[in-house]
Write a protein that holds these residues in place. Structure first.
Motif, PDB file in Angstrom:
ATOM      1  N   SER A 118      80.289  34.328  13.545  1.00 50.36           N
ATOM      2  CA  SER A 118      78.843  34.701  13.242  1.00 50.36           C
ATOM      3  C   SER A 118      78.382  34.513  14.074  1.00 50.36           C
ATOM      4  CB  SER A 118      79.007  33.550  12.418  1.00 50.36           C
ATOM      5  OG  SER A 118      79.162  33.427  11.060  1.00 50.36           O
ATOM      6  N   ILE A 119      77.535  35.439  14.906  1.00 54.06           N
ATOM      7  CA  ILE A 119      76.071  35.256  15.663  1.00 54.06           C
ATOM      8  C   ILE A 119      75.233  34.248  15.529  1.00 54.06           C
ATOM      9  CG2 ILE A 119      74.966  36.502  16.796  1.00 54.06           C
ATOM     10  CD1 ILE A 119      76.620  38.837  16.871  1.00 54.06           C
ATOM     11  N   TYR A 120      74.912  33.152  16.732  1.00 51.06           N
ATOM     12  CA  TYR A 120      73.727  32.383  16.033  1.00 51.06           C
ATOM     13  C   TYR A 120      72.694  32.453  16.845  1.00 51.06           C
ATOM     14  CZ  TYR A 120      75.528  29.202  19.206  1.00 51.06           C
ATOM     15  OH  TYR A 120      76.715  28.591  20.408  1.00 51.06           O
ATOM     16  N   HIS A 121      72.310  33.744  17.965  1.00 48.30           N
ATOM     17  CA  HIS A 121      72.088  32.972  18.924  1.00 48.30           C
ATOM     18  C   HIS A 121      71.550  34.827  19.800  1.00 48.30           C
ATOM     19  CE1 HIS A 121      68.212  30.983  21.310  1.00 48.30           C
ATOM     20  NE2 HIS A 121      68.895  31.607  22.215  1.00 48.30           N
ATOM     21  N   VAL A 122      70.804  35.499  20.355  1.00 48.76           N
ATOM     22  CA  VAL A 122      70.930  36.100  21.546  1.00 48.76           C
ATOM     23  C   VAL A 122      70.154  35.931  22.645  1.00 48.76           C
ATOM     24  CG1 VAL A 122      69.220  37.471  20.197  1.00 48.76           C
ATOM     25  CG2 VAL A 122      70.648  38.752  21.693  1.00 48.76           C
ATOM     26  N   GLY A 123      70.026  35.891  23.663  1.00 45.30           N
ATOM     27  CA  GLY A 123      69.637  36.348  24.690  1.00 45.30           C
ATOM     28  C   GLY A 123      69.138  37.836  25.650  1.00 45.30           C
ATOM     29  N   ILE A 124      68.570  37.943  26.693  1.00 44.06           N
ATOM     30  CA  ILE A 124      68.597  39.060  27.306  1.00 44.06           C
ATOM     31  C   ILE A 124      69.505  38.424  28.769  1.00 44.06           C
ATOM     32  CG2 ILE A 124      67.154  40.392  28.738  1.00 44.06           C
ATOM     33  CD1 ILE A 124      65.074  40.406  26.756  1.00 44.06           C
ATOM     34  N   TYR A 125      70.508  39.303  29.234  1.00 38.25           N
ATOM     35  CA  TYR A 125      71.597  38.706  30.717  1.00 38.25           C
ATOM     36  C   TYR A 125      70.556  38.618  31.864  1.00 38.25           C
ATOM     37  CZ  TYR A 125      74.936  37.902  33.991  1.00 38.25           C
ATOM     38  OH  TYR A 125      75.479  37.176  35.093  1.00 38.25           O
ATOM     39  N   ALA A 126      70.106  37.944  33.116  1.00 42.12           N
ATOM     40  CA  ALA A 126      68.893  38.290  33.887  1.00 42.12           C
ATOM     41  C   ALA A 126      69.930  37.587  35.222  1.00 42.12           C
ATOM     42  CB  ALA A 126      67.896  36.547  33.918  1.00 42.12           C
ATOM     43  N   GLY A 127      71.662  38.019  34.959  1.00 41.25           N
ATOM     44  CA  GLY A 127      72.059  37.476  36.005  1.00 41.25           C
ATOM     45  C   GLY A 127      72.317  36.282  36.194  1.00 41.25           C
ATOM     46  N   SER A 128      73.642  36.321  37.009  1.00 42.16           N
ATOM     47  CA  SER A 128      73.992  34.814  37.650  1.00 42.16           C
ATOM     48  C   SER A 128      74.008  33.758  36.566  1.00 42.16           C
ATOM     49  CB  SER A 128      72.904  34.271  38.609  1.00 42.16           C
ATOM     50  OG  SER A 128      72.510  35.015  39.674  1.00 42.16           O
ATOM     51  N   GLY A 129      74.716  34.158  35.852  1.00 44.66           N
ATOM     52  CA  GLY A 129      75.141  33.738  34.625  1.00 44.66           C
ATOM     53  C   GLY A 129      73.722  33.296  33.663  1.00 44.66           C
ATOM     54  N   ARG A 130      72.599  33.628  33.906  1.00 46.15           N
ATOM     55  CA  ARG A 130      71.721  33.007  32.992  1.00 46.15           C
ATOM     56  C   ARG A 130      70.723  34.111  32.138  1.00 46.15           C
ATOM     57  NH1 ARG A 130      67.887  32.327  37.947  1.00 46.15           N
ATOM     58  NH2 ARG A 130      68.891  34.498  38.209  1.00 46.15           N
ATOM     59  N   ILE A 131      70.151  33.228  30.957  1.00 45.99           N
ATOM     60  CA  ILE A 131      69.391  34.289  29.924  1.00 45.99           C
ATOM     61  C   ILE A 131      68.256  33.838  30.333  1.00 45.99           C
ATOM     62  CG2 ILE A 131      71.648  35.026  28.647  1.00 45.99           C
ATOM     63  CD1 ILE A 131      70.327  32.728  27.028  1.00 45.99           C
ATOM     64  N   TRP A 132      67.169  34.923  29.379  1.00 45.32           N
ATOM     65  CA  TRP A 132      65.822  34.321  29.295  1.00 45.32           C
ATOM     66  C   TRP A 132      65.555  34.853  27.731  1.00 45.32           C
ATOM     67  CZ3 TRP A 132      61.851  33.303  31.149  1.00 45.32           C
ATOM     68  CH2 TRP A 132      61.784  33.473  32.181  1.00 45.32           C
ATOM     69  N   HIS A 133      65.488  33.427  27.171  1.00 47.58           N
ATOM     70  CA  HIS A 133      65.976  33.617  25.442  1.00 47.58           C
ATOM     71  C   HIS A 133      64.040  32.768  24.717  1.00 47.58           C
ATOM     72  CE1 HIS A 133      67.991  29.413  25.475  1.00 47.58           C
ATOM     73  NE2 HIS A 133      67.471  29.798  26.961  1.00 47.58           N
ATOM     74  N   ALA A 134      64.037  32.558  23.633  1.00 51.68           N
ATOM     75  CA  ALA A 134      63.297  31.453  23.041  1.00 51.68           C
ATOM     76  C   ALA A 134      64.566  30.442  21.862  1.00 51.68           C
ATOM     77  CB  ALA A 134      62.792  31.937  21.805  1.00 51.68           C
ATOM     78  N   PRO A 135      64.574  29.780  22.318  1.00 51.35           N
ATOM     79  CA  PRO A 135      65.377  28.757  22.281  1.00 51.35           C
ATOM     80  C   PRO A 135      66.233  28.373  20.529  1.00 51.35           C
ATOM     81  CG  PRO A 135      64.899  28.111  24.387  1.00 51.35           C
ATOM     82  CD  PRO A 135      64.147  29.202  23.681  1.00 51.35           C
ATOM     83  N   LYS A 136      64.526  27.081  20.389  1.00 57.61           N
ATOM     84  CA  LYS A 136      64.780  26.517  19.735  1.00 57.61           C
ATOM     85  C   LYS A 136      63.426  26.254  18.914  1.00 57.61           C
ATOM     86  CE  LYS A 136      66.762  22.455  21.976  1.00 57.61           C
ATOM     87  NZ  LYS A 136      67.450  21.701  22.254  1.00 57.61           N
TER      88      LYS A 136
END
Length: 157
Positions: A118-136
């Motif tokens: 089950s997928i519960y969240h998505v973000g956009i990969y920004a490199g170096s193990g980081r994402i841009w996202h809308a958390p909660k």
């Protein structure tokens, strides 16, 4: 060898801009599939930049922008601005992407967080193990480290 000297001499007379143009025209014919890969990379980077421009926007469940977002609303909005339509939910977005390994991930790919299947969240990969996202709820759009290994990656084509 003569051909290389001849090409080298012509390239130096053409100038940098002409060389870049010639490369852009000739390279796709030499390397099949590179145009599609470059277009996907460009689209992903554009989407990433859109998401980054929304830094500080408040999270709101079900919101798709332009001022409030939930996680999949941010990815939907960002890719729409980059020229690609995505489905509304994180799970549907995962199903619409080309699934890739963590080793193949690139800036602009989608990162899907899951529990089991089950997928519960998505973000956009920004490199170096980081994402841009809308958390909660109560949080704002931000750049953050990926906090778990329970992620899958997808590339928007």
């Amino acid at each position: 060898m003569f051909a290389l000297k001849c090409i080298s001499g012509r390239l130096s007379r053409l100038g940098t801009a002409s060389v870049l143009t010639a490369t852009a025209v000739a390279l796709p014919a030499l390397l099949p599939g590179t145009v599609q890969q470059a277009e996907a990379a460009t689209m992903g980077v554009k989407a990433l930049n859109v998401a980054a421009s929304k830094k500080g926007s408040p999270y709101q469940w079900g919101a798709t922008g332009p001022n409030r977002f939930d996680c999949s609303g941010l990815t939907l909005y960002s890719f729409k601005r980059a020229g690609k339509k995505l489905p509304r939910t994180a799970a549907a977005q995962y199903n619409s992407t080309r699934h890739i390994s963590s080793g193949a991930r690139r800036v602009g790919d989608l990162v899907f967080f899951h529990t089991g299947r089950s997928i519960y969240h998505v973000g956009i990969y920004a490199g170096s193990g980081r994402i841009w996202h809308a958390p909660k709820t109560g949080a704002r759009v931000r750049l953050e480290r990926i906090w778990t290994s329970a992620v899958w990656y997808g590339r928007v084509a």
